[in-house]
Design a protein around this motif. Sequence first.
Motif, short mmCIF file in Angstrom:
data_model
loop_
_atom_site.label_atom_id
_atom_site.label_comp_id
_atom_site.label_asym_id
_atom_site.label_seq_id
_atom_site.Cartn_x
_atom_site.Cartn_y
_atom_site.Cartn_z
N GLU A 4 79.87 75.84 44.43
CA GLU A 4 80.27 77.07 45.11
C GLU A 4 81.22 76.77 46.27
OE1 GLU A 4 79.64 80.00 44.06
OE2 GLU A 4 78.33 79.33 42.42
N LEU A 5 80.87 75.73 47.03
CA LEU A 5 81.74 75.37 48.15
C LEU A 5 83.11 74.90 47.65
CD1 LEU A 5 79.20 73.45 50.40
CD2 LEU A 5 80.27 75.63 50.92
N GLY A 6 83.12 74.15 46.55
CA GLY A 6 84.39 73.70 45.99
C GLY A 6 85.24 74.86 45.51
N ARG A 7 84.59 75.84 44.89
CA ARG A 7 85.34 77.00 44.42
C ARG A 7 85.93 77.78 45.59
NH1 ARG A 7 80.44 78.55 40.42
NH2 ARG A 7 80.85 76.95 38.83
N ALA A 8 85.11 77.94 46.62
CA ALA A 8 85.62 78.67 47.79
C ALA A 8 86.78 77.92 48.43
CB ALA A 8 84.49 78.86 48.80
N ALA A 9 86.64 76.60 48.54
CA ALA A 9 87.72 75.82 49.13
C ALA A 9 88.96 75.86 48.26
CB ALA A 9 87.26 74.38 49.32
N ALA A 10 88.75 75.85 46.93
CA ALA A 10 89.91 75.91 46.02
C ALA A 10 90.64 77.24 46.15
CB ALA A 10 89.44 75.70 44.58
N LEU A 11 89.85 78.33 46.27
CA LEU A 11 90.48 79.64 46.46
C LEU A 11 91.31 79.67 47.74
CD1 LEU A 11 87.53 81.97 45.41
CD2 LEU A 11 89.70 81.72 44.21
N LYS A 12 90.72 79.13 48.78
CA LYS A 12 91.44 79.12 50.05
C LYS A 12 92.71 78.28 49.97
CE LYS A 12 90.62 78.28 54.93
NZ LYS A 12 89.67 77.78 55.94
N GLN A 13 92.60 77.13 49.33
CA GLN A 13 93.76 76.25 49.20
C GLN A 13 94.84 76.89 48.33
OE1 GLN A 13 93.68 73.53 50.93
NE2 GLN A 13 95.65 72.66 50.33
N GLU A 14 94.39 77.59 47.27
CA GLU A 14 95.36 78.23 46.37
C GLU A 14 96.12 79.35 47.09
OE1 GLU A 14 97.38 78.38 42.89
OE2 GLU A 14 95.77 77.00 43.43
N GLU A 15 95.38 80.09 47.90
CA GLU A 15 96.04 81.14 48.66
C GLU A 15 97.07 80.57 49.62
OE1 GLU A 15 93.00 83.35 50.54
OE2 GLU A 15 92.28 84.29 48.69
N VAL B 192 79.91 84.90 50.00
CA VAL B 192 79.11 84.40 51.13
C VAL B 192 79.53 82.99 51.50
CG1 VAL B 192 76.79 83.89 51.91
CG2 VAL B 192 77.21 85.88 50.47
N LEU B 193 79.67 82.12 50.49
CA LEU B 193 80.07 80.74 50.76
C LEU B 193 81.47 80.68 51.34
CD1 LEU B 193 78.69 79.11 47.50
CD2 LEU B 193 77.79 78.85 49.80
N HIS B 194 82.33 81.57 50.87
CA HIS B 194 83.70 81.60 51.39
C HIS B 194 83.70 81.94 52.89
CE1 HIS B 194 88.00 81.80 51.22
NE2 HIS B 194 88.00 83.06 51.68
N SER B 195 82.82 82.88 53.27
CA SER B 195 82.72 83.22 54.70
C SER B 195 82.18 82.05 55.51
CB SER B 195 81.81 84.44 54.87
OG SER B 195 80.50 84.12 54.44
N GLU B 196 81.23 81.28 54.92
CA GLU B 196 80.70 80.11 55.64
C GLU B 196 81.78 79.05 55.85
OE1 GLU B 196 76.08 80.21 54.09
OE2 GLU B 196 77.41 78.57 53.56
N VAL B 197 82.60 78.86 54.81
CA VAL B 197 83.67 77.86 54.95
C VAL B 197 84.63 78.27 56.03
CG1 VAL B 197 85.63 76.81 53.76
CG2 VAL B 197 83.44 77.03 52.60
N LYS B 198 84.97 79.55 56.10
CA LYS B 198 85.86 80.01 57.17
C LYS B 198 85.25 79.77 58.53
CE LYS B 198 88.36 83.54 54.58
NZ LYS B 198 88.66 84.97 54.45
#
Length: 659
Positions: free
Chosen positions: A542-553, A653-659
């Motif tokens: 989940e954390l990797g997916r969130a980080a990948a989304l952020k990096q892709e953006e 939720v994980l995406h918000s935690e990474v931010k």
Amino acid sequence: MVKMVSHGKHIAIIVQQLNKFNPENQDMEDFLNESAKLLQTLNVTEEKFVLDTLAGCIEYKSLLDVVVNAFFVRDGKYCLISERNLYIAICYLATFQLEELGLQQFSRIVKSLDTAKMQKFLRFFFNALYLNTWIKDEWSKFYDSPYVKENWIDPLLRWQPKVQRLIEQLTDKLNNRTTTVKTSRVTQPEEFNLTVPKPRAIPVPLPIRTLVKSLPVPPSTYKPPKEKKQLEKNRTKNYRKAQAPLLKAAANQFKCVTRKPEKEEDTDDTMESKPAIQAQKIQSKIDNIPIKLNAAAILREGALYQRKMEQELKRVENLLQGARDPSEFLEWQKQMRGKDLEEQLAEIECRRLQGKLSYEEAVLAHRNVVQENKKKADLMREEKAELMHQYAEKRLQEQKEMRELVEQVVEGHKNAKQAKIKLQKYKQQIVQEVCEENRELLRQALEEEEEKLRKRYELIQQIRAIASLPSLRHKFVDLTETGGHGLICEMSIVELRERLALLREAQKAAEEEKRDQIIHEKQAKEQLLLEKLDQISMFRAELGRAAALKQEEKKRKSQPGERLMKDERILNLQKKIVEKTMERKKQAGLLKITPQKSSIAWRKDSLEWNRWKELEESRERQVKILQHGLMARETAQKTAAFEAARRTPTAHVLHSEVK
């Protein structure tokens, strides 16, 4: 008057015994008794003389040391310290025994010794000035001055003129010894009576031989030969012949083919591109290496993720329930802190005042102590004066007592010989009594030992008689019977074995149960670790997916501009390189005139140039393909991660935690 034959021998015995005497470890009476045993070979008169001299030297050692020490300091600087007791014995005889011995006997004793030593010591000791001054003063420190003057100094002064004659005799003896030198007859040399040699005859002269006239030296001896000149000519001629083809070969050297520097630079560029591609491949491999986790790391990471989830859930619950405004609490806290601060300031002020008060009290106490110390000092001065007065009186009393004691000691010296004889008899009597008591004790000890031995012998006889009786050696044992000691816990050997077998079975059962329990616990722990691993992998995904989304953006926003910039930068660099190469070629054409080539050489160079160009283009195509493949693979991975994140509900939720 004492008559003795060998005076030097007796003085030597006295000196030897004085050397052995140690006042710290030996008593004078014991020492004299031991000396008397050693002097049994002498007759009674000689033994008495030696013992009296020994006793006197030991008794008056302090007086004699004064004279002998001064002698070694002044006139006897070069005398031996080992001869100290010799001078002590002579000093004692001169001071205390001269009246009894007489001058004649004393002279014989002195003359039997070393003349130079005796002359030097007697001249020092019988000096009237020394006797009347410092010797008298030093001896008066040990005894009363009138007693010293009357009994010792005055007799020595009376004997001084006669002893002075003895000293003169010794001096004359020394002078005669030194002046009498044997005069040997001087040998007078005489000439040898040698025979006169006959004169030599004149020899007959030898006849002179006439030499034959020699031939003159030929002129060819000093001229070089013709063959040598001919050889030199031939050598120079051959050297010139060999030098001509050498110069010709040096002028027509071989021409080697060399590459152009431009092509070398191009090949270098292509070779440098290879390590860059390999480095990219190695880096991609390193990034994909998996990390192995142990049990502790798994549990630690699982607890971390669990704690994060609990904190997030708690925060959400608090927000849903409605959190209160903490302003009232902060205001109350501020007021309480102000009150505490005021109390602390009041306490500090109170302590400061207490310190000031204690300072004043300390000053007053110090002054009181100073006054008390002054009073005590006055009292101590008065007591000291009184004690000094008492001490002076006591000192006077002690001096009187010492004088009386000295008088008693002087009287006691007169009766010392009789007291010695009585003491010796008393000691002999004590020794006899002790010997008799020892004999009686030994006899009693022997009787007691005999009685003990007799009793032991009887006891041994009884033991042997008992041992000789017959006894039953075989004993029958019944394992089913108890010991018969009357205890409740008694059991037979058979019962004991049965109980031990039961205990062993129970122990084995307990061990099996423990082993099963350990296995179950181990399996449960492994199951827990597997669950934790699943949970960790899920969280990581989940954390990797969130980080990948952020990096892709981020890349979507920044990629087109970067590519344009990158492309423009590359184009600019290429243009600059082309311009620089053209300028370099122009400069090379201006500075250097290239030789004309044949048509075959020109074709060869053009073919070689085309081949190098094709190689460079093929390398560039391969690099571009590899870069395109890597980029495509990375984009595919990121898009897959993005789609998976969109499908899962917890991705936000994980995406918000990474931010």
